[in-house]
Design a protein around this motif. Structure first.
Motif, PDB file in Angstrom:
ATOM      1  N   ALA A 150       0.825  -1.209   0.000  1.00  0.00           N
ATOM      2  CA  ALA A 150       0.000   0.000   0.000  1.00  0.00           C
ATOM      3  C   ALA A 150       0.861   1.263   0.000  1.00  0.00           C
ATOM      4  CB  ALA A 150      -0.927  -0.008   1.208  1.00  0.00           C
ATOM      5  N   LEU A 151       1.859   1.314   0.865  1.00  0.00           N
ATOM      6  CA  LEU A 151       2.688   2.517   0.973  1.00  0.00           C
ATOM      7  C   LEU A 151       3.529   2.736  -0.274  1.00  0.00           C
ATOM      8  CD1 LEU A 151       3.824   2.254   4.701  1.00  0.00           C
ATOM      9  CD2 LEU A 151       2.159   3.852   3.724  1.00  0.00           C
ATOM     10  N   SER A 152       4.096   1.660  -0.832  1.00  0.00           N
ATOM     11  CA  SER A 152       4.881   1.823  -2.060  1.00  0.00           C
ATOM     12  C   SER A 152       3.987   2.233  -3.225  1.00  0.00           C
ATOM     13  CB  SER A 152       5.628   0.529  -2.386  1.00  0.00           C
ATOM     14  OG  SER A 152       4.740  -0.563  -2.529  1.00  0.00           O
ATOM     15  N   GLY A 153       2.747   1.722  -3.241  1.00  0.00           N
ATOM     16  CA  GLY A 153       1.806   2.149  -4.275  1.00  0.00           C
ATOM     17  C   GLY A 153       1.488   3.629  -4.175  1.00  0.00           C
ATOM     18  N   LEU A 154       1.337   4.114  -2.945  1.00  0.00           N
ATOM     19  CA  LEU A 154       1.098   5.546  -2.748  1.00  0.00           C
ATOM     20  C   LEU A 154       2.302   6.362  -3.214  1.00  0.00           C
ATOM     21  CD1 LEU A 154      -0.594   5.452   0.782  1.00  0.00           C
ATOM     22  CD2 LEU A 154      -1.690   6.032  -1.390  1.00  0.00           C
ATOM     23  N   TRP A 155       3.508   5.895  -2.893  1.00  0.00           N
ATOM     24  CA  TRP A 155       4.712   6.609  -3.307  1.00  0.00           C
ATOM     25  C   TRP A 155       4.775   6.697  -4.827  1.00  0.00           C
ATOM     26  CZ3 TRP A 155       8.973   6.697  -6.264  1.00  0.00           C
ATOM     27  CH2 TRP A 155      10.018   7.544  -5.898  1.00  0.00           C
ATOM     28  N   MET A 156       4.512   5.575  -5.501  1.00  0.00           N
ATOM     29  CA  MET A 156       4.582   5.571  -6.965  1.00  0.00           C
ATOM     30  C   MET A 156       3.533   6.494  -7.574  1.00  0.00           C
ATOM     31  SD  MET A 156       5.524   1.640  -8.004  1.00  0.00           S
ATOM     32  CE  MET A 156       4.070   0.925  -7.257  1.00  0.00           C
ATOM     33  N   ALA A 157       2.332   6.504  -6.980  1.00  0.00           N
ATOM     34  CA  ALA A 157       1.280   7.375  -7.505  1.00  0.00           C
ATOM     35  C   ALA A 157       1.661   8.848  -7.369  1.00  0.00           C
ATOM     36  CB  ALA A 157      -0.038   7.096  -6.785  1.00  0.00           C
ATOM     37  N   LEU A 158       2.376   9.176  -6.301  1.00  0.00           N
ATOM     38  CA  LEU A 158       2.731  10.568  -6.054  1.00  0.00           C
ATOM     39  C   LEU A 158       3.961  11.032  -6.833  1.00  0.00           C
ATOM     40  CD1 LEU A 158       2.149  10.764  -2.193  1.00  0.00           C
ATOM     41  CD2 LEU A 158       0.874  12.014  -3.941  1.00  0.00           C
ATOM     42  N   PHE A 159       4.945  10.151  -6.989  1.00  0.00           N
ATOM     43  CA  PHE A 159       6.250  10.607  -7.469  1.00  0.00           C
ATOM     44  C   PHE A 159       6.660  10.060  -8.833  1.00  0.00           C
ATOM     45  CE2 PHE A 159       6.513  10.846  -2.770  1.00  0.00           C
ATOM     46  CZ  PHE A 159       6.679  12.214  -2.659  1.00  0.00           C
ATOM     47  N   TYR A 160       6.088   8.958  -9.280  1.00  0.00           N
ATOM     48  CA  TYR A 160       6.405   8.503 -10.627  1.00  0.00           C
ATOM     49  C   TYR A 160       5.654   9.365 -11.647  1.00  0.00           C
ATOM     50  CZ  TYR A 160       8.795   4.071  -9.480  1.00  0.00           C
ATOM     51  OH  TYR A 160       9.696   3.123  -9.069  1.00  0.00           O
ATOM     52  N   PRO A 161       6.251   9.654 -12.781  1.00  0.00           N
ATOM     53  CA  PRO A 161       5.511  10.352 -13.840  1.00  0.00           C
ATOM     54  C   PRO A 161       4.299   9.518 -14.278  1.00  0.00           C
ATOM     55  CG  PRO A 161       7.865  10.321 -14.317  1.00  0.00           C
ATOM     56  CD  PRO A 161       7.664   9.395 -13.163  1.00  0.00           C
ATOM     57  N   HIS A 190     -12.039  -7.798  12.917  1.00  0.00           N
ATOM     58  CA  HIS A 190     -10.745  -8.136  12.337  1.00  0.00           C
ATOM     59  C   HIS A 190     -10.913  -8.783  10.967  1.00  0.00           C
ATOM     60  CE1 HIS A 190      -6.734  -9.824  11.880  1.00  0.00           C
ATOM     61  NE2 HIS A 190      -7.269 -11.023  11.728  1.00  0.00           N
ATOM     62  N   ARG A 191     -11.803  -9.755  10.892  1.00  0.00           N
ATOM     63  CA  ARG A 191     -12.042 -10.439   9.620  1.00  0.00           C
ATOM     64  C   ARG A 191     -12.577  -9.471   8.567  1.00  0.00           C
ATOM     65  NH1 ARG A 191     -15.006 -15.937  11.874  1.00  0.00           N
ATOM     66  NH2 ARG A 191     -13.114 -17.049  12.507  1.00  0.00           N
ATOM     67  N   ALA A 192     -13.496  -8.610   8.990  1.00  0.00           N
ATOM     68  CA  ALA A 192     -14.119  -7.692   8.033  1.00  0.00           C
ATOM     69  C   ALA A 192     -13.086  -6.716   7.463  1.00  0.00           C
ATOM     70  CB  ALA A 192     -15.258  -6.929   8.707  1.00  0.00           C
ATOM     71  N   TRP A 193     -12.280  -6.113   8.329  1.00  0.00           N
ATOM     72  CA  TRP A 193     -11.310  -5.131   7.840  1.00  0.00           C
ATOM     73  C   TRP A 193     -10.222  -5.788   6.998  1.00  0.00           C
ATOM     74  CZ3 TRP A 193     -12.756  -0.529   7.326  1.00  0.00           C
ATOM     75  CH2 TRP A 193     -13.543   0.114   8.275  1.00  0.00           C
ATOM     76  N   MET A 194      -9.780  -6.969   7.417  1.00  0.00           N
ATOM     77  CA  MET A 194      -8.756  -7.667   6.638  1.00  0.00           C
ATOM     78  C   MET A 194      -9.294  -8.094   5.274  1.00  0.00           C
ATOM     79  SD  MET A 194      -5.914  -7.502   8.003  1.00  0.00           S
ATOM     80  CE  MET A 194      -4.891  -7.503   9.453  1.00  0.00           C
ATOM     81  N   ALA A 195     -10.551  -8.513   5.230  1.00  0.00           N
ATOM     82  CA  ALA A 195     -11.151  -8.892   3.948  1.00  0.00           C
ATOM     83  C   ALA A 195     -11.249  -7.691   3.014  1.00  0.00           C
ATOM     84  CB  ALA A 195     -12.530  -9.503   4.172  1.00  0.00           C
ATOM     85  N   ARG A 196     -11.597  -6.532   3.567  1.00  0.00           N
ATOM     86  CA  ARG A 196     -11.663  -5.316   2.743  1.00  0.00           C
ATOM     87  C   ARG A 196     -10.280  -4.928   2.229  1.00  0.00           C
ATOM     88  NH1 ARG A 196     -15.293  -3.397   7.444  1.00  0.00           N
ATOM     89  NH2 ARG A 196     -17.411  -3.798   6.654  1.00  0.00           N
ATOM     90  N   GLY A 197      -9.273  -5.007   3.094  1.00  0.00           N
ATOM     91  CA  GLY A 197      -7.918  -4.692   2.646  1.00  0.00           C
ATOM     92  C   GLY A 197      -7.446  -5.631   1.556  1.00  0.00           C
ATOM     93  N   TYR A 198      -7.766  -6.920   1.708  1.00  0.00           N
ATOM     94  CA  TYR A 198      -7.361  -7.891   0.692  1.00  0.00           C
ATOM     95  C   TYR A 198      -8.094  -7.619  -0.620  1.00  0.00           C
ATOM     96  CZ  TYR A 198      -6.241 -12.354  -1.494  1.00  0.00           C
ATOM     97  OH  TYR A 198      -5.793 -13.320  -2.365  1.00  0.00           O
ATOM     98  N   ALA A 199      -9.360  -7.252  -0.539  1.00  0.00           N
ATOM     99  CA  ALA A 199     -10.132  -6.957  -1.752  1.00  0.00           C
ATOM    100  C   ALA A 199      -9.504  -5.810  -2.535  1.00  0.00           C
ATOM    101  CB  ALA A 199     -11.578  -6.620  -1.380  1.00  0.00           C
ATOM    102  N   ILE A 200      -9.054  -4.787  -1.828  1.00  0.00           N
ATOM    103  CA  ILE A 200      -8.404  -3.670  -2.512  1.00  0.00           C
ATOM    104  C   ILE A 200      -7.078  -4.122  -3.114  1.00  0.00           C
ATOM    105  CG2 ILE A 200      -7.383  -1.381  -2.208  1.00  0.00           C
ATOM    106  CD1 ILE A 200      -9.421  -0.934   0.068  1.00  0.00           C
ATOM    107  N   GLY A 201      -6.307  -4.905  -2.350  1.00  0.00           N
ATOM    108  CA  GLY A 201      -5.030  -5.389  -2.857  1.00  0.00           C
ATOM    109  C   GLY A 201      -5.177  -6.262  -4.087  1.00  0.00           C
ATOM    110  N   LEU A 202      -6.315  -6.958  -4.187  1.00  0.00           N
ATOM    111  CA  LEU A 202      -6.562  -7.844  -5.329  1.00  0.00           C
ATOM    112  C   LEU A 202      -7.190  -7.091  -6.500  1.00  0.00           C
ATOM    113  CD1 LEU A 202      -6.095 -10.877  -5.763  1.00  0.00           C
ATOM    114  CD2 LEU A 202      -8.487 -11.262  -5.168  1.00  0.00           C
ATOM    115  N   GLY A 203      -7.306  -5.768  -6.373  1.00  0.00           N
ATOM    116  CA  GLY A 203      -7.929  -4.978  -7.428  1.00  0.00           C
ATOM    117  C   GLY A 203      -7.264  -5.137  -8.779  1.00  0.00           C
TER     118      GLY A 203
END
Length: 218
Positions: free
Chosen positions: A88-99, A138-151
């Motif tokens: 997540a954090l590296s994705g944010l960095w790339m979105a902000l700083f990569y052309p 815990h299950r609900a939040w982790m499932a949501r995070g995984y869903a975004i990661g699997l986007g």
């Protein structure tokens, strides 16, 4: 379920492996990959973190597997949490700083920032919930995070019909197809969470379905 999730992850994971081979194998620098050669660490962290997160995380959705190997879920979680946060954090960095790539509409950057931040927050909230022994949240939040990661995996499916019928998407069309991948995953997770009865609901239902004699003996 794990097999389906692994299949959904296959194309992004293979593409990520190809990118790593490109960066480490001395490939020719082009306009498409110049940003990665200029700053390779973020994309390498993102690929490794997201690949482990998606592939290993798929087995967290196998209840029988968790029951047969009680220590697996906790041990895997200790690997998945840092991998998910790194992705997540590296994705944010790339979105902000990569052309921004030519095919990406200007809307793609804020979408990546929103969903990258949401993924990070979901994982953090999931960790906070399990520290309170609040397993349902815990299950609900982790499932949501995984869903975004699997986007990225679902985005392959949203792009495929367009590519077959029209060609390579770009501009607003590409932005909407990417958005659809994240939205579909989150919608499926929310539907699954709402159709699964809580432990207290299941207990009440069992009591309602039990014969009167059984209730009287309790």
């Amino acid at each position: 379920m794990p097999a389906s999730l692994i299949m959904l992850s296959a194309v992004p994971v293979i593409a990520g492996a190809a990118r790593i081979a490109e960066l480490t194998g001395g490939a020719t620098v082009t306009s498409d990959n110049a940003r990665f050669f200029a700053a390779p660490v973020p994309v390498l962290v993102h690929i490794v973190g997201a690949s482990v997160y998606c592939l290993l995380g798929a087995f967290q959705f196998a209840p029988i597997f968790r029951r047969r190997r009680p220590g697996w879920h906790r041990l895997a979680g200790r690997v998945l949490i840092p991998c998910g946060l790194a992705a997540a954090l590296s994705g944010l960095w790339m979105a902000l700083f990569y052309p921004r790539p030519p095919l990406d509409h200007v809307l793609v950057t804020p979408m990546r920032l929103v969903f990258g931040t949401a993924m990070f927050c979901c994982i953090v909230l999931g960790v906070a919930a399990i520290r309170r022994r609040d397993i349902p949240r815990h299950r609900a939040w982790m499932a949501r995070g995984y869903a975004i990661g699997l986007g990225a995996g679902t985005q392959v499916l949203t792009h495929l019909p367009w590519m077959l019928l029209v060609g390579q998407p770009s501009g607003v069309g590409r932005a909407l197809l990417m958005l659809a991948g994240w939205v579909i995953n989150l919608a499926v997770v929310e539907w699954a969470l709402r159709r699964r009865p809580t432990r207290s609901t299941r207990r009440i239902q069992r009591r309602a379905d039990a014969p009167a004699g059984v209730l009287a003996s309790q």
